[in-house]
Scaffold this motif. Structure first.
Motif, short mmCIF file in Angstrom:
data_model
loop_
_atom_site.label_atom_id
_atom_site.label_comp_id
_atom_site.label_asym_id
_atom_site.label_seq_id
_atom_site.Cartn_x
_atom_site.Cartn_y
_atom_site.Cartn_z
N TYR A 22 10.28 6.80 13.59
CA TYR A 22 9.83 5.42 13.34
C TYR A 22 8.52 5.45 12.57
CZ TYR A 22 13.31 4.01 16.79
OH TYR A 22 14.50 3.79 17.47
N LEU A 23 8.45 4.63 11.51
CA LEU A 23 7.24 4.54 10.71
C LEU A 23 6.73 3.11 10.66
CD1 LEU A 23 8.05 6.66 7.51
CD2 LEU A 23 7.08 7.43 9.66
N VAL A 24 5.42 2.96 10.69
CA VAL A 24 4.76 1.70 10.35
C VAL A 24 4.09 1.93 9.00
CG1 VAL A 24 2.96 0.04 10.95
CG2 VAL A 24 4.34 1.09 12.76
N VAL A 25 4.50 1.16 7.99
CA VAL A 25 3.92 1.28 6.65
C VAL A 25 3.41 -0.10 6.26
CG1 VAL A 25 4.26 2.25 4.34
CG2 VAL A 25 5.76 2.97 6.19
N GLY A 26 2.34 -0.52 6.94
CA GLY A 26 1.79 -1.86 6.74
C GLY A 26 0.49 -1.87 5.97
N SER A 27 0.34 -0.94 5.05
CA SER A 27 -0.93 -0.77 4.34
C SER A 27 -0.82 -1.08 2.85
CB SER A 27 -1.43 0.67 4.53
OG SER A 27 -0.39 1.60 4.27
N GLY A 28 -0.01 -2.12 2.52
CA GLY A 28 0.25 -2.41 1.12
C GLY A 28 -0.76 -3.26 0.40
N GLY A 29 -1.78 -3.79 1.10
CA GLY A 29 -2.76 -4.61 0.42
C GLY A 29 -3.57 -5.50 1.34
N LEU A 62 0.94 10.97 13.61
CA LEU A 62 -0.21 10.74 12.73
C LEU A 62 -0.36 9.25 12.50
CD1 LEU A 62 -1.18 12.74 9.59
CD2 LEU A 62 -1.00 10.27 9.42
N ARG A 63 -1.61 8.79 12.40
CA ARG A 63 -1.87 7.39 12.09
C ARG A 63 -3.12 7.30 11.22
NH1 ARG A 63 -3.85 4.93 17.95
NH2 ARG A 63 -5.59 6.37 18.26
N ASN A 64 -3.14 6.26 10.38
CA ASN A 64 -4.24 6.09 9.43
C ASN A 64 -4.46 4.60 9.22
OD1 ASN A 64 -5.48 5.55 6.79
ND2 ASN A 64 -5.31 7.73 6.40
N ASN A 65 -5.67 4.13 9.52
CA ASN A 65 -6.00 2.73 9.27
C ASN A 65 -7.23 2.61 8.37
OD1 ASN A 65 -7.90 3.60 11.16
ND2 ASN A 65 -8.08 1.56 12.11
N SER A 66 -7.44 3.62 7.54
CA SER A 66 -8.59 3.61 6.64
C SER A 66 -8.20 3.62 5.16
CB SER A 66 -9.50 4.81 6.92
OG SER A 66 -8.79 6.03 6.75
N ASP A 67 -6.91 3.80 4.86
CA ASP A 67 -6.47 3.87 3.46
C ASP A 67 -5.29 2.95 3.22
OD1 ASP A 67 -8.10 6.15 2.30
OD2 ASP A 67 -7.15 7.20 3.98
N ALA A 69 9.33 12.86 2.52
CA ALA A 69 8.54 11.63 2.40
C ALA A 69 7.06 11.97 2.31
CB ALA A 69 8.79 10.71 3.59
N GLN A 70 6.36 11.21 1.48
CA GLN A 70 4.91 11.33 1.35
C GLN A 70 4.28 9.95 1.47
OE1 GLN A 70 4.54 13.32 -2.55
NE2 GLN A 70 3.64 15.06 -1.46
N MET A 71 3.24 9.86 2.27
CA MET A 71 2.45 8.64 2.34
C MET A 71 1.26 8.84 1.41
SD MET A 71 2.37 5.64 3.63
CE MET A 71 1.17 4.29 3.64
N MET A 105 -1.69 11.13 2.45
CA MET A 105 -2.10 10.82 3.83
C MET A 105 -1.23 11.54 4.84
SD MET A 105 -2.92 6.79 4.20
CE MET A 105 -2.04 5.97 2.90
N ASP A 106 0.05 11.67 4.51
CA ASP A 106 1.01 12.29 5.42
C ASP A 106 2.20 12.75 4.61
OD1 ASP A 106 2.29 13.12 7.77
OD2 ASP A 106 3.20 11.15 8.12
#
Length: 473
Positions: free
Chosen positions: A325-332, A349-354, A369-371, A379-380
């Motif tokens: 499961y992925l959360v990809v809510g960093s689009g803008g 892994l989680r990232n809320n800075s980029d 897959a690459q984040m 990022m990942d």
């Protein structure tokens, strides 16, 4: 004579003037965007400031020699049919005097093709620089298509916000990369997402319309779920949880694709600001596990997070093939604090800075897959693998027969026995065409001769007729 010439010239001048003035009447108020692209079809949608019978000119190898002209209206959705799979097309929109610059897109490959490349992200519809940077970076990766994970137009999902926060900042991407979407909770703030459905042209499902649907791209099956409907934000006359869940199970059960990916807005697993949506986990995770879904893509929380493969409410045993499961809510949209201070055991892994997006390639039995951030920082990254049966060998090409010789007859097939080498038991899309009886003259295609004798018959009859005419003389 001179008077007639002058009258004709005057009429032509008036007609030209009227045509020219009418041609300048329409202007594009929304740049073209690609919808419902498949192996042999594509839709080019756009908006005009006045009704106009606009024309889409398109073709391969940089040409635009084919045309489709739409009825005179302001909201246009022009369908291009008869396209070749996995082929790059160039197109321009000619809107009664306003013409767009040529851009390209590619159709979906032949079903079953074992090479798929797409990008995905959610929570981007803000019309800010972060959204523009992410959109530009995705276009630079040249994906075959783009999955939009919801909250595509903040804050209320109105008609004006779709124009200002989606179609304007992402115009270059949407003109060249087909996109498939699901609605977020912000779209549902206005009339249960009606502007979302008014502005997008999505695939449909039996009974679910555009609320939930699926499509195949190459050897990957994609299932779009409306999580707003699933958690009760939609009225029963539009979409119900029960009908959607039943359809999802039937759809997953029917798919024979080796890879399956589900995408929707509310995450079943998240340590972000909103946290896990437990109804989505409870009701849909068992279906994902039962029918072999490999990846679940969501947004809603404004960060990135990846889980271990999950089974039930626990991390799956090592080596198990269970959904990630992925959360990809960093689009803008503005990134947010995480709700759980320390990383949970189920979170890899989680990232809320980029800000960033997910780039996915599926080559045969390997999903990579690459984040990525807009600058290209990773990022990942992760890989999923599975064993696939060998690809069917392409049909062998028989050499052309030498002139004057009869080609060998095909080996007869016996019921219950496999076809001869070089054949295929796979039916083309839409079923097996009826080729008729090759020995029946009535089944011979127009313009094609059955044998050399048939080719000579008309000439022979002409010679006999000429001889008879000479005898009468």
């Amino acid at each position: 004579m001179h008077r007639l010439y002058s009258l004709a010239l005057g009429a032509m001048t008036v007609a030209f003037t009227l045509t020219a003035s009418g041609a300048n009447a329409a202007k594009l108020t929304r740049d073209p965007y690609l919808q419902r692209v498949g192996p042999d079809t594509a839709m080019v949608a756009f908006r005009l400031d006045t009704a106009c019978a606009a024309t889409v000119r398109y073709g391969t190898h940089g040409s635009t020699d084919q045309t489709v002209t739409a009825p005179a209206q302001t909201r246009q959705a022009v369908v291009l049919d008869g396209l070749e799979p996995g082929t790059e097309y160039t197109y321009v929109v000619d809107a009664c005097g306003s013409r767009t610059s040529p851009v390209t897109f590619s159709t979906a490959p032949v079903p079953g093709t074992r090479s798929v490349h797409f990008t995905t992200v959610g929570d981007f519809g803000s019309n800010n620089q972060d959204q523009r940077d992410v959109s530009r970076a995705m276009l630079g990766r040249k994906p075959q298509f783009f999955l939009a994970l919801g909250d595509n137009a903040y804050e209320m999902g109105t008609e004006a916000e779709f124009q200002h926060n989606l179609f304007e900042p992402m115009a270059p991407l949407l003109a060249q990369v087909p996109f498939f979407a699901v609605p977020g909770n912000h779209e549902y703030e206005t009339n249960q997402g009606q502007p979302y459905f008014d502005n997008l042209y999505l695939p449909t499902s039996q009974g679910g319309g555009e609320y939930y649907y699926s499509f195949d791209w190459g050897h990957v099956h994609f299932v779009a779920i409306d999580s707003n409907c699933a958690i009760g934000l939609s009225s029963a006359d539009r979409c119900t949880f029960e009908a959607q869940k039943k359809w999802v199970e039937q759809d997953l059960a029917a798919s024979t694709a080796p890879w399956k990916i589900a995408f929707f807005h509310h995450p079943p697993w998240s340590s972000g600001d909103h946290g896990s949506q437990l109804k989505m986990r409870r009701e849909f995770a068992p279906l994902f596990e039962k029918y072999g879904v490999d990846l679940v893509l969501t947004g809603h929380d404004h960060n990135y997070e990846r889980t271990h493969p999950m089974r039930g409410n626990e991390v799956a045993p090592s080596g198990a093939t269970n959904p990630v499961y992925l959360v990809v809510g960093s689009g803008g949209a503005k990134l947010r604090e995480l709700s759980i201070e320390s990383k949970p055991s189920w979170s890899v892994l989680r990232n809320n800075s980029d800000h960033g997006y997910l780039d996915v390639r599926v080559e045969g039995g390997t999903l990579t897959a690459q984040m990525l951030t807009p600058s290209g920082k990773v990022m990942d990254s992760f890989t999923l693998t599975k064993d696939l049966p060998p690809e069917p060998a392409p049909p062998t090409q028989q050499p052309a027969p030498t002139p004057g010789t009869t080609p060998p007859a095909p080996a007869p097939s016996t019921p219950g026995q496999p076809p001869p080498l070089g054949g295929s038991t796979q039916s083309p899309p839409g079923g097996v065409p009826d080729l008729g009886d090759p020995d029946d003259p009535a089944e011979t295609a127009p313009g094609c001769s059955a044998t050399p004798v048939m080719t000579l018959l008309p000439a022979g009859m002409w010679v006999v007729a000429s001889a008879l005419r000479r005898r009468r003389r």
